[in-house]
Design an enzyme around this catalytic site. Structure first.
Site, mmCIF file in Angstrom:
data_model
loop_
_atom_site.group_PDB
_atom_site.id
_atom_site.type_symbol
_atom_site.label_atom_id
_atom_site.label_comp_id
_atom_site.label_asym_id
_atom_site.label_seq_id
_atom_site.Cartn_x
_atom_site.Cartn_y
_atom_site.Cartn_z
ATOM 1 N N LYS A 1 0.649 -1.450 0.308
ATOM 2 C CA LYS A 1 0.089 -0.388 -0.114
ATOM 3 C C LYS A 1 0.743 1.143 -0.416
ATOM 4 O O LYS A 1 0.661 1.960 -0.290
ATOM 5 C CB LYS A 1 -1.028 0.104 1.156
ATOM 6 C CG LYS A 1 -2.033 1.557 1.331
ATOM 7 C CD LYS A 1 -2.514 1.001 1.898
ATOM 8 C CE LYS A 1 -2.888 1.059 3.690
ATOM 9 N NZ LYS A 1 -4.023 1.204 4.198
ATOM 10 N N SER A 2 1.918 1.271 0.623
ATOM 11 C CA SER A 2 3.000 2.237 0.545
ATOM 12 C C SER A 2 3.331 2.728 -0.771
ATOM 13 O O SER A 2 3.335 4.034 -0.710
ATOM 14 C CB SER A 2 4.031 1.986 1.764
ATOM 15 O OG SER A 2 3.380 2.292 3.281
ATOM 16 N N ARG B 1 -9.253 12.335 13.178
ATOM 17 C CA ARG B 1 -7.197 12.320 13.459
ATOM 18 C C ARG B 1 -6.908 13.525 13.223
ATOM 19 O O ARG B 1 -6.832 14.321 12.389
ATOM 20 C CB ARG B 1 -6.698 10.869 12.224
ATOM 21 C CG ARG B 1 -7.631 9.871 12.782
ATOM 22 C CD ARG B 1 -7.390 8.703 11.365
ATOM 23 N NE ARG B 1 -5.493 8.684 11.499
ATOM 24 C CZ ARG B 1 -4.660 7.239 10.517
ATOM 25 N NH1 ARG B 1 -5.414 6.764 10.078
ATOM 26 N NH2 ARG B 1 -3.518 7.304 10.595
ATOM 27 N N ASP C 1 2.234 -0.839 11.663
ATOM 28 C CA ASP C 1 1.027 -1.085 11.646
ATOM 29 C C ASP C 1 0.829 -2.451 12.053
ATOM 30 O O ASP C 1 -0.259 -3.979 12.081
ATOM 31 C CB ASP C 1 0.824 -1.303 10.064
ATOM 32 C CG ASP C 1 0.987 0.160 10.333
ATOM 33 O OD1 ASP C 1 -0.120 1.455 10.228
ATOM 34 O OD2 ASP C 1 0.880 0.822 8.471
ATOM 35 N N SER D 1 7.977 9.006 12.169
ATOM 36 C CA SER D 1 6.314 9.429 11.061
ATOM 37 C C SER D 1 6.998 9.113 9.905
ATOM 38 O O SER D 1 7.143 10.359 8.999
ATOM 39 C CB SER D 1 5.622 10.303 11.314
ATOM 40 O OG SER D 1 4.725 10.061 10.420
ATOM 41 N N ARG E 1 -6.864 -3.326 10.687
ATOM 42 C CA ARG E 1 -5.917 -4.073 10.823
ATOM 43 C C ARG E 1 -6.684 -4.305 12.464
ATOM 44 O O ARG E 1 -6.476 -5.729 12.625
ATOM 45 C CB ARG E 1 -4.687 -3.430 10.955
ATOM 46 C CG ARG E 1 -4.382 -3.164 9.872
ATOM 47 C CD ARG E 1 -2.795 -2.531 9.982
ATOM 48 N NE ARG E 1 -2.067 -0.919 8.819
ATOM 49 C CZ ARG E 1 -2.490 -1.826 7.711
ATOM 50 N NH1 ARG E 1 -1.964 -3.741 7.745
ATOM 51 N NH2 ARG E 1 -1.335 -1.316 6.924
#
Length: 450
Positions: free
Chosen positions: A28-29, A129, A327, A174, A403
């Site tokens: 996905k990244s 968020r 994750d 991050s 997740r």
């Protein structure tokens, strides 16, 4: 499945051995970054193996809204004709990033130094968020942001008409923040410098170099110093997206927990900034091996074989490893529940601000299934019951977090009683083939009839 629609409750029942090959979706990244940098290049970028979950599809729509020509050619195969660095057009409508924190933060960075105004929104989870961690450094370029209280979506960004390069030290590990600053730096003159004390996933740096940007990384006493020279002409690429290690984590961990299992997960990206879970599992005593090691598109790749591992022990996960597996802590906690002894996870406060408060969500769900969990602001400890001894029988809340949902469904495959998840709909955002893939291996995961 969609996190935007009606809840999709699901139940995972104890099952027989999981066997076969698990062809998990593309990373996905890397999928997000392929689309964004393809849109910022001059010419036609060809992508194969793209993850076609909703998160990535929302990024594709955003790039089209910015003026890139984005076309799906076939399953996982896409073409992006880019508009060049600084060439983004102002979109006609609001950019909806759905459930994707990665998508919205990277897209914000990519447009922050163009003279356009863009309004961003998302689903209920994303709109809750915090975005200040990205908009604060983007403001250093000259970008303006106006959002809801607490720096939350919906939010409007006014790109800097005359951006300046920045030097920014990332306050907490991050990859999203680092990447947003680097993407913004593409259209700023001079050199933009990002300093990170702890290494995070480096897909952005690798891919920027592949697209022809002038970028370097130096290891210093202050940490990793990444220097990007702005205003390059990015060249198009042919990109083969490796399969997502975060998605591979679910069939891999399920195989470790279910007696008699032997599962091969081919073509998994093993970028060292992403592979922390697999090394942690090996340290716990998992029968996990890497086969056919190779490199594709600048990224290390291998085939992973996971076999039932009844003798795993709890360990203290090194805090410095957190960024490489942030994750994967939810599914790791389910493995820990089936190990013996305590698994201690520290330095994980990032989990408090993911799609949900993942520490609270997993702690509550594990307790509902008979597992002892202690937790604090940036740590949690799971006391294992031993292989096959998790009672199960509980109802777990997914909190619109894919997740969390998948982790508890994997827990149910090896528990004494079925495990229920209140809403598995969000799984579609990152792993749309989760149900048929796991069923093909022998899992018994079913949708509950409402």
């Amino acid at each position: 499945m969609s996190s935007h629609g009606d809840p999709i409750p699901m139940t995972s029942r104890p099952c027989g051995p999981l066997k076969g090959e698990a062809h998990v979706p593309g990373d996905k990244s890397i999928s997000h970054r392929s689309l964004i940098l393809g849109a910022m290049a001059v010419g036609e970028t060809h992508i194969t193996g793209l993850l076609e979950g909703q998160d990535v599809l929302d990024t594709a729509k955003a790039m089209a809204a910015f003026g890139a020509d984005v076309e799906r050619l076939g399953e996982g195969e896409w073409r992006v004709s880019g508009v060049g660095v600084g060439g983004f057009a102002e979109p006609d409508n609001v950019i909806d990033c759905g459930n994707s924190g990665t998508g919205v933060r990277l897209i914000m960075g990519s447009m922050a130094t163009s003279p356009i105004t863009v309004t961003f929104t998302g689903d209920a989870s994303l709109n809750g968020r915090p975005m200040a961690r990205v908009t604060d450094p983007l403001a250093l370029f000259g970008t303006q942001a106006v959002g809801r209280e607490g720096g939350r979506l919906p939010m409007t960004l006014v790109g800097a008409a005359e951006p300046v390069p920045v030097r920014y030290e990332v306050p907490v590990p991050s990859a999203q923040v680092k990447s947003a600053v680097l993407l913004a730096g593409l259209n700023a003159p001079g050199q933009t410098v990002v300093i990170e004390k702890e290494a995070t996933r480096d897909h952005t740096e690798r891919m920027l170099a592949g697209f022809g940007a002038e970028i370097s990384t130096e290891i210093t006493d202050d940490g990793r110093v990444i220097t990007l020279t702005g205003q390059p002409e990015l060249k198009p690429l042919d990109i083969i997206v490796p399969r997502d290690p975060s998605s591979a984590a679910f069939p891999v961990c399920a195989a470790l927990l279910v007696p008699g299992s032997d599962v091969l997960v081919p073509n998994i990206g093993l970028n060292p900034t992403r592979a922390g879970l697999f090394y942690t599992l090996q340290e716990m005593g998992a029968d996990l091996t890497f086969e056919n090691m190779r490199e594709e598109g600048g990224e290390p790749v291998a085939d992973l074989r996971a076999r039932y591992s009844p003798d795993m022990k709890g360990i203290e996960v090194p805090p410095e490893r957190a960024a490489s597996m942030i994750d994967e802590y939810p599914i790791l906690s389910c493995v820990a529940a089936n190990a013996t002894g305590q698994t201690v996870m520290r330095g994980v406060k990032e989990l408090r601000v993911k799609e949900s408060d993942r520490i609270e969500a997993m702690a509550s769900g594990l307790r509902a299934n008979g597992v002892t969990v202690e937790d604090g602001p940036d740590w949690w400890i799971v006391t294992g019951k031993g292989a096959g001894n998790v009672p199960g029988g509980g109802l777990c809340k997914s909190h619109l977090d894919h997740r969390i949902a998948m982790s508890f469904l994997c827990l149910g495959m090896a528990a004494e009683k079925p495990v229920k998840v209140d809403d598995a709909g969000p799984i579609a955002t990152s792993f749309p083939i989760f149900e048929p893939l796991m069923a093909g291996l022998g899992a018994q995961v079913v949708r509950d009839n409402g």
